[in-house]
Design a protein around this motif. Sequence first.
Motif, short mmCIF file in Angstrom:
data_model
loop_
_atom_site.label_atom_id
_atom_site.label_comp_id
_atom_site.label_asym_id
_atom_site.label_seq_id
_atom_site.Cartn_x
_atom_site.Cartn_y
_atom_site.Cartn_z
N LEU A 217 0.83 -1.20 0.00
CA LEU A 217 0.00 0.00 0.00
C LEU A 217 0.87 1.26 0.00
O LEU A 217 0.62 2.20 -0.75
CB LEU A 217 -0.94 0.01 1.20
N THR B 299 -8.57 7.18 -0.43
CA THR B 299 -8.47 5.78 -0.82
C THR B 299 -7.40 5.09 0.02
O THR B 299 -7.59 3.98 0.52
CB THR B 299 -8.13 5.65 -2.31
N TYR B 300 -6.28 5.77 0.20
CA TYR B 300 -5.20 5.25 1.03
C TYR B 300 -5.69 4.98 2.45
O TYR B 300 -5.47 3.92 3.02
CB TYR B 300 -4.02 6.23 1.05
N THR C 189 -8.76 4.53 3.49
CA THR C 189 -9.76 3.47 3.50
C THR C 189 -9.09 2.11 3.53
O THR C 189 -9.43 1.25 4.36
CB THR C 189 -10.68 3.58 2.26
N ILE C 190 -8.13 1.91 2.64
CA ILE C 190 -7.46 0.61 2.57
C ILE C 190 -6.64 0.36 3.84
O ILE C 190 -6.62 -0.75 4.37
CB ILE C 190 -6.60 0.51 1.30
N GLN D 124 -8.95 -0.80 6.46
CA GLN D 124 -9.36 -2.18 6.24
C GLN D 124 -8.29 -3.15 6.74
O GLN D 124 -8.60 -4.17 7.36
CB GLN D 124 -9.63 -2.43 4.76
N ALA E 42 -9.01 -5.21 1.54
CA ALA E 42 -7.83 -4.39 1.27
C ALA E 42 -7.08 -4.93 0.06
O ALA E 42 -6.65 -4.18 -0.81
CB ALA E 42 -6.93 -4.34 2.49
N GLY F 260 -8.91 -4.00 -3.12
CA GLY F 260 -8.72 -2.61 -3.46
C GLY F 260 -7.35 -2.35 -4.08
O GLY F 260 -7.24 -1.65 -5.09
N ILE F 261 -6.32 -2.93 -3.50
CA ILE F 261 -4.96 -2.75 -4.02
C ILE F 261 -4.84 -3.36 -5.41
O ILE F 261 -4.25 -2.77 -6.31
CB ILE F 261 -3.92 -3.36 -3.05
#
Length: 56
Positions: free
Chosen positions: A8, A19-20, A22-23, A26, A35, A38-39
């Motif tokens: 990440l 976005t960063y 949020t992940i 997670q 996560a 998303g990545i």
Amino acid sequence: MEELMKELNSIKKYIPYNTYRTIKGQVKSGNVEAARTGINKIKKRAEGQKHGHTCN
């Protein structure tokens, strides 16, 4: 989990701050599957742009 955070952080400069966060949230909450999804989406989108594709 550490591996996911390293991944990440390596793409941090290419994604929006929210976005960063949020992940990152997670990962910290233990929702590693979301996560990872998303990545992977971010990486796939970046790969398409590298090859000149505009559609996602």
